[in-house]
Design an enzyme around this catalytic site. Structure first.
Site, short mmCIF file in Angstrom:
data_model
loop_
_atom_site.label_atom_id
_atom_site.label_comp_id
_atom_site.label_asym_id
_atom_site.label_seq_id
_atom_site.Cartn_x
_atom_site.Cartn_y
_atom_site.Cartn_z
N VAL A 19 -6.76 7.69 -1.34
CA VAL A 19 -6.66 6.25 -1.19
C VAL A 19 -7.61 5.91 -0.04
O VAL A 19 -7.43 6.36 1.08
CB VAL A 19 -5.22 5.82 -0.85
CG1 VAL A 19 -5.15 4.30 -0.73
CG2 VAL A 19 -4.25 6.32 -1.91
N SER A 20 -8.65 5.14 -0.34
CA SER A 20 -9.72 4.91 0.64
C SER A 20 -9.21 4.17 1.86
O SER A 20 -8.16 3.52 1.84
CB SER A 20 -10.85 4.11 -0.01
OG SER A 20 -11.39 4.81 -1.11
N ALA A 21 -9.97 4.25 2.94
CA ALA A 21 -9.61 3.56 4.18
C ALA A 21 -9.60 2.05 3.93
O ALA A 21 -10.52 1.51 3.30
CB ALA A 21 -10.60 3.91 5.28
N ARG B 258 0.82 -1.22 0.00
CA ARG B 258 0.00 0.00 0.00
C ARG B 258 0.86 1.27 0.00
O ARG B 258 0.45 2.29 -0.58
CB ARG B 258 -0.93 0.00 1.23
CG ARG B 258 -2.00 1.11 1.22
CD ARG B 258 -3.00 0.91 2.34
NE ARG B 258 -4.17 1.75 2.19
CZ ARG B 258 -4.39 2.87 2.87
NH1 ARG B 258 -3.51 3.30 3.75
NH2 ARG B 258 -5.49 3.57 2.67
#
Length: 406
Positions: free
Chosen positions: A75-77, A43
């Site tokens: 960038v989503s959770a 990530r």
């Protein structure tokens, strides 16, 4: 230099595995396949502007803001990405479309489809697609298709898709997504209905789509043809406002005058624990109330002195011509962190509004709180939908959405 790189890589691995354990413990990850994807995809390569600890935190990473400072890409959770991937049930060999790019989620999808599958990610913003292409290549996912386009029209050159995952908040489900969905396919979409956003897992049933599950979710809003902003009616400068997702008439001056009147309160006797979610109550009220909107307030002491809703961002609110009532809560047992739902109301008819809202809170607690989830059904706008008692019908641009409770 080489030793530093090895140390960073080891730290990233440790942080990534710790994040997976956190997601599994929380229930966000439920399958071995999704866990394996999260353990594999680095990530931090998709969020190079933040330290490793932030890249692997269970939170969003903001990557672009507009001229007002509002986040328009991120960038989503991880917890939300995991939940939506579980909803999608992606398998090896599938063809998948992601609407709203960033790179990381597309890489997770690529892990799930394997070497025999195909992943396409599309975004309207060239900065976003350029970033996604660059990071996907760096991370070893150069085979993912990255497309610059308005996703309102889908991506016909790579269709049909077994799975479509939408990672932006949308007001409607456009026709292209239906037509580009393969037989037996599934759409996972964070749809805004009466102001509330829910990630719906949808499958086709004849001429309509039906939900097989839904989860609370929030995303940056879609841009382009599909964009539709909520209407905001301010009641006290920028400190207190009512948000509307439909075209119902509003007497703004009457509501502003109501806010100046003394506040009426009523308490339901319905309690909840401090960590217990109550999004089901919010959805029930959006379903059961005709004159419905959401109350929001600034995070200031002055705003809280005017209104004290259950959520400062969006709290269900019942309207009349010149009054309103909204959901609140109070602590009743500090030792067990137990709270009670109640209502605050303003206006000449405040007591009646409060009583109506209390009745609905109690009805939810008695009949729906511990029962099956609500069911969403989405019809093309051209299909007539009968209005049946107990079923909320919500017309949209391309579709008609119904919400029913078992």
């Amino acid at each position: 230099m080489a030793n530093a790189a090895v140390a960073d890589s080891a730290q990233a691995d440790a942080l990534r595995h710790a994040l997976v354990e956190e997601l599994v413990t929380a229930g966000s990850i439920a399958s071995l396949e999704v866990a394996a994807a999260f353990r594999t995809v680095p990530r931090h390569l998709f969020a190079p502007e933040v330290p490793l600890q932030e890249a692997y935190a269970n939170d969003i990473v903001r990557t672009k803001r507009d001229e007002h400072g509002v986040t328009i890409s991120s960038v989503s959770a991880p917890w939300l990405q995991a939940v939506m991937l579980e909803q999608a049930q992606i398998g090896p060999g599938m063809r998948c479309l992601e609407i709203g790019s960033g790179g990381y989620n597309a890489a997770l999808m690529a892990e799930l489809v394997g070497p025999d599958g195909e992943v396409t990610t599309v975004d309207i913003d060239a900065d976003v697609t350029d970033r996604a292409r660059r990071f996907l290549d760096t991370a070893g996912y150069g085979h993912v298709n990255v497309v610059l386009a308005d996703a309102e029209h889908g991506v016909p050159q790579h269709a049909p898709f077994d799975r479509i995952i939408v990672t932006v908040g949308v007001f409607d489900v456009p026709p292209a997504w239906w037509t580009q969905l393969a037989e037996g396919g599934r759409i996972v979409v964070p749809l805004r209905v009466r102001g509330l956003s829910r990630s719906l897992a949808l499958v086709r049933d004849g001429d309509h789509l039906v939900s097989v599950g839904h989860e609370m979710a929030g995303f940056v809003a879609v841009q382009g043809v599909g964009a539709r902003a909520e209407r905001l009616v301010t009641l006290h400068g920028e400190e207190v406002g009512l948000r509307f997702d439909d075209d119902q008439p509003v007497e703004a001056e009457g509501l502003r005058e109501a806010l100046r009147l003394p506040r009426v309160q009523a308490w339901s006797g319905v309690t909840f624990g401090g960590m217990e979610p109550f999004d089901g109550l919010f959805l029930w009220l959006a379903t059961s109330l005709d004159r419905f909107c959401l109350l929001s307030r600034a995070r200031t002491d002055a705003a809280r002195g005017l209104v004290d809703p259950a959520s400062p961002i969006a709290t269900p609110t019942l309207l009349s011509r010149d009054g309103f009532a909204y959901v609140a809560f109070r602590e009743v047992d500090p030792q067990t962190q137990t709270y009670e739902f109640g209502v605050y109301a303003h206006g000449v008819d405040a007591e009646g509004l409060a009583a109506t809202l209390i009745e609905q809170i109690r009805l939810w607690d008695h009949e729906h709180r511990r029962g099956a989830a609500a069911k969403f059904t989405i019809y093309p706008a051209s299909v007539p939908v009968a209005r049946v008692p107990g079923v909320r019908v919500v017309p949209k641009r391309h579709t008609t959405v119904t919400i029913s409770w078992p």
